[in-house]
Design an enzyme around this catalytic site. Sequence first.
Site, mmCIF file in Angstrom:
data_model
loop_
_atom_site.group_PDB
_atom_site.id
_atom_site.type_symbol
_atom_site.label_atom_id
_atom_site.label_comp_id
_atom_site.label_asym_id
_atom_site.label_seq_id
_atom_site.Cartn_x
_atom_site.Cartn_y
_atom_site.Cartn_z
ATOM 1 N N ASP A 1 19.832 -25.678 -0.984
ATOM 2 C CA ASP A 1 19.001 -25.869 0.208
ATOM 3 C C ASP A 1 18.498 -24.462 0.559
ATOM 4 O O ASP A 1 18.467 -23.593 -0.336
ATOM 5 C CB ASP A 1 19.800 -26.518 1.363
ATOM 6 C CG ASP A 1 18.914 -27.054 2.484
ATOM 7 O OD1 ASP A 1 18.392 -28.161 2.369
ATOM 8 O OD2 ASP A 1 18.726 -26.328 3.494
ATOM 9 N N LYS B 1 26.431 -32.530 3.855
ATOM 10 C CA LYS B 1 25.686 -31.262 3.874
ATOM 11 C C LYS B 1 26.671 -30.143 4.149
ATOM 12 O O LYS B 1 27.713 -30.356 4.772
ATOM 13 C CB LYS B 1 24.642 -31.277 4.994
ATOM 14 C CG LYS B 1 23.551 -30.245 4.813
ATOM 15 C CD LYS B 1 22.453 -30.784 3.933
ATOM 16 C CE LYS B 1 21.436 -29.732 3.574
ATOM 17 N NZ LYS B 1 20.266 -30.318 2.903
HETATM 18 P P1 NDP Z 1 14.194 -21.739 0.295
HETATM 19 O O1 NDP Z 1 15.303 -20.885 0.764
HETATM 20 O O2 NDP Z 1 13.832 -21.745 -1.141
HETATM 21 O O3 NDP Z 1 12.867 -21.407 1.113
HETATM 22 C C1 NDP Z 1 12.837 -21.483 2.492
HETATM 23 C C2 NDP Z 1 11.484 -21.014 2.981
HETATM 24 O O4 NDP Z 1 11.364 -21.323 4.353
HETATM 25 C C3 NDP Z 1 11.311 -19.507 2.865
HETATM 26 O O5 NDP Z 1 9.958 -19.193 2.644
HETATM 27 C C4 NDP Z 1 11.784 -19.026 4.230
HETATM 28 O O6 NDP Z 1 11.261 -17.776 4.632
HETATM 29 C C5 NDP Z 1 11.255 -20.119 5.109
HETATM 30 N N1 NDP Z 1 12.094 -20.191 6.324
HETATM 31 C C6 NDP Z 1 13.421 -20.417 6.379
HETATM 32 N N2 NDP Z 1 13.870 -20.354 7.643
HETATM 33 C C7 NDP Z 1 12.794 -20.079 8.378
HETATM 34 C C8 NDP Z 1 12.605 -19.891 9.764
HETATM 35 N N3 NDP Z 1 13.632 -19.952 10.640
HETATM 36 N N4 NDP Z 1 11.334 -19.635 10.188
HETATM 37 C C9 NDP Z 1 10.302 -19.557 9.309
HETATM 38 N N5 NDP Z 1 10.428 -19.719 7.987
HETATM 39 C C10 NDP Z 1 11.642 -19.975 7.536
HETATM 40 O O7 NDP Z 1 14.568 -23.221 0.787
HETATM 41 P P2 NDP Z 1 13.981 -24.616 0.295
HETATM 42 O O8 NDP Z 1 12.577 -24.471 -0.127
HETATM 43 O O9 NDP Z 1 14.969 -25.210 -0.636
HETATM 44 O O10 NDP Z 1 14.075 -25.477 1.639
HETATM 45 C C11 NDP Z 1 12.984 -25.592 2.556
HETATM 46 C C12 NDP Z 1 13.177 -26.817 3.427
HETATM 47 O O11 NDP Z 1 13.191 -27.993 2.588
HETATM 48 C C13 NDP Z 1 14.477 -26.883 4.221
HETATM 49 O O12 NDP Z 1 14.228 -27.572 5.438
HETATM 50 C C14 NDP Z 1 15.381 -27.742 3.349
HETATM 51 O O13 NDP Z 1 16.397 -28.355 4.101
HETATM 52 C C15 NDP Z 1 14.374 -28.750 2.838
HETATM 53 N N6 NDP Z 1 14.721 -29.467 1.624
HETATM 54 C C16 NDP Z 1 15.074 -28.805 0.480
HETATM 55 C C17 NDP Z 1 15.352 -29.504 -0.673
HETATM 56 C C18 NDP Z 1 15.655 -28.828 -1.957
HETATM 57 O O14 NDP Z 1 15.819 -29.542 -2.968
HETATM 58 N N7 NDP Z 1 15.722 -27.510 -2.022
HETATM 59 C C19 NDP Z 1 15.360 -30.983 -0.682
HETATM 60 C C20 NDP Z 1 14.899 -31.580 0.556
HETATM 61 C C21 NDP Z 1 14.617 -30.836 1.654
HETATM 62 P P3 NDP Z 1 12.222 -16.474 4.628
HETATM 63 O O15 NDP Z 1 12.378 -16.110 3.185
HETATM 64 O O16 NDP Z 1 11.465 -15.470 5.424
HETATM 65 O O17 NDP Z 1 13.507 -16.880 5.280
HETATM 66 O O1 2IT Z 2 17.882 -31.790 1.935
HETATM 67 C C1 2IT Z 2 18.037 -32.168 0.755
HETATM 68 O O2 2IT Z 2 17.792 -33.332 0.418
HETATM 69 C C2 2IT Z 2 18.501 -31.187 -0.236
HETATM 70 N N1 2IT Z 2 18.655 -30.014 0.112
HETATM 71 C C3 2IT Z 2 18.807 -31.621 -1.632
HETATM 72 C C4 2IT Z 2 20.165 -32.260 -1.712
HETATM 73 C C5 2IT Z 2 20.670 -32.574 -3.096
HETATM 74 O O3 2IT Z 2 21.848 -32.947 -3.161
HETATM 75 O O4 2IT Z 2 19.941 -32.461 -4.084
#
Ligand code: NDP
Ligand code: 2IT
Length: 451
Positions: free
Chosen positions: A169, A129
């Site tokens: 992420d 990561k």
């Molecule tokens: P994005 O940046 O697309 O979206 C993040 C969302 O979460 C936004 O709406 C953001 O709001 C909100 N957020 C972030 N930090 C905070 C906080 N401290 N308090 C409240 N809301 C918050 O990220 P992703 O959708 O990609 O990721 C979301 C989660 O999913 C993370 O935990 C990530 O690690 C996990 N994840 C992502 C994957 C992926 O493929 N993208 C795969 C597996 C897990 P704001 O805009 O106000 O910051």
């Molecule tokens: O937390 C996660 O699994 C991710 N942000 C996606 C990682 C990836 O390599 O697709």
Amino acid sequence: MNAIDEKLQPILAEVTRRNAGEPEFHQAVHEVLESLGRVVAKHPQYLDLALIERICEPERQIIFRIPWVDDKGRVQINRGFRVQFNSALGPYKGGMRFHPSVNVGIIKFLGFEQTFKNALTGMPIGGGKGGSDFDPKGKSDGEIMRFCQSLMTELHRHLGEQTDVPAGDIGVGGREIGYMFGQYKRLNNKYEAGVFTGKALAYGGSRARTEATGYGNTYFVQAMLATKGTSFDGKTVVVSGSGNVATYTIEKVQSFGGKVVACSDSSGYVLDEAGIDLALLKEIKDVRRERISEYARRRGAGVHFIPADRGSVWDVACDVAMPSATQNELSGKDARALVKNGVIAVGEGANMPCTPEAVRIFQEAGVLFAPGKAANAGGVATSALEMQQNASRDSWTFDQTEARLATIMRGIHDTCAATAEEYGAPGDYVLGANIAGFVRVAEAMRMLGVI
Ligand code: NDP
Ligand code: 2IT
């Protein structure tokens, strides 16, 4: 938190001592060690070989300076990280996070979780990561590009399609991946498509990768609901966040007949009893990059925006909760409110969004609970499918790719359920995911010698 087997307590004590000031990493290790007592009772060789100690120590940690110039001509400095956690099963694989809260402890917790998650997918990928404390909010496109280029000027020497393969992420989506991959390509003078996943379709991305994490979590929860003879059809659902994972969770839940009545960002949440208008949400969050309050304003009468200091999205009554924002966003108090309102299933789209107290409350109340390292594995699994397409210079259809994703999620669900059963805790997906993920990594490490 639950008790840890006494043979494993010194390991946690040592992890805590050696990684002082990293509470999220301690929390993630604690949660896995809670599940491993039953494993070492059955396989004492894991203790003799110090396999747990080795798995808790990243193979390599890179921390670097990222200097860049903002639109006013001022020099800005951020800190970059890449934690290459474990490569027993394949090249390090995991996303990059850009958020002001990022520090080495957060990247370590994410890399640790990623190692087991990636093992659960059954694909040949290790765990890693990275990220930066850079805040993308309010930055111009030019600033984002210069920042990404500066980050990659340092990071490129540590990456490679057989070495370490980043993706997105929080704060890192298609735009940022394009700028990072573009700079990597210049510096290496090679079109090494498989060094990054989450790429746009125009230059080697995979269909369904954008949707994969949210879709995958929905498939996982669907499988859990099926064990109780029910489905999403007609259920009321709350999804936190409004980024990549939340958006495509909402899309899939709606296609399965569920009604998503609330979603959020860090400023607050919107309550839309008629069901979230996904096209409007995508336009506001994805295209215009505006705040969630704008959704309520544009949607008009009957739709409310509740600021974060006046309530939690988990106050909204629902049958299914899918936290998809960030770590520790759902507290014990939130869990009690959800249970009181009759929640029957929780699927973690984010990484570690429920606090240990919240997980305990759900499990004690008999709520179906899917831990992130299993439920959100669809994103990284589809990244592995992107690597596969890149390696074979092929490009699959959306349906073909989504069908693979659905099969993988079903497989992860069944593996977690069967492992929980085997270890005497039927229905405990946390135990099942931790043990199944750990055993796959530990077995590979055992065969590879003292590494
Ligand atoms: P994005 O940046 O697309 O979206 C993040 C969302 O979460 C936004 O709406 C953001 O709001 C909100 N957020 C972030 N930090 C905070 C906080 N401290 N308090 C409240 N809301 C918050 O990220 P992703 O959708 O990609 O990721 C979301 C989660 O999913 C993370 O935990 C990530 O690690 C996990 N994840 C992502 C994957 C992926 O493929 N993208 C795969 C597996 C897990 P704001 O805009 O106000 O910051
Ligand atoms: O937390 C996660 O699994 C991710 N942000 C996606 C990682 C990836 O390599 O697709």
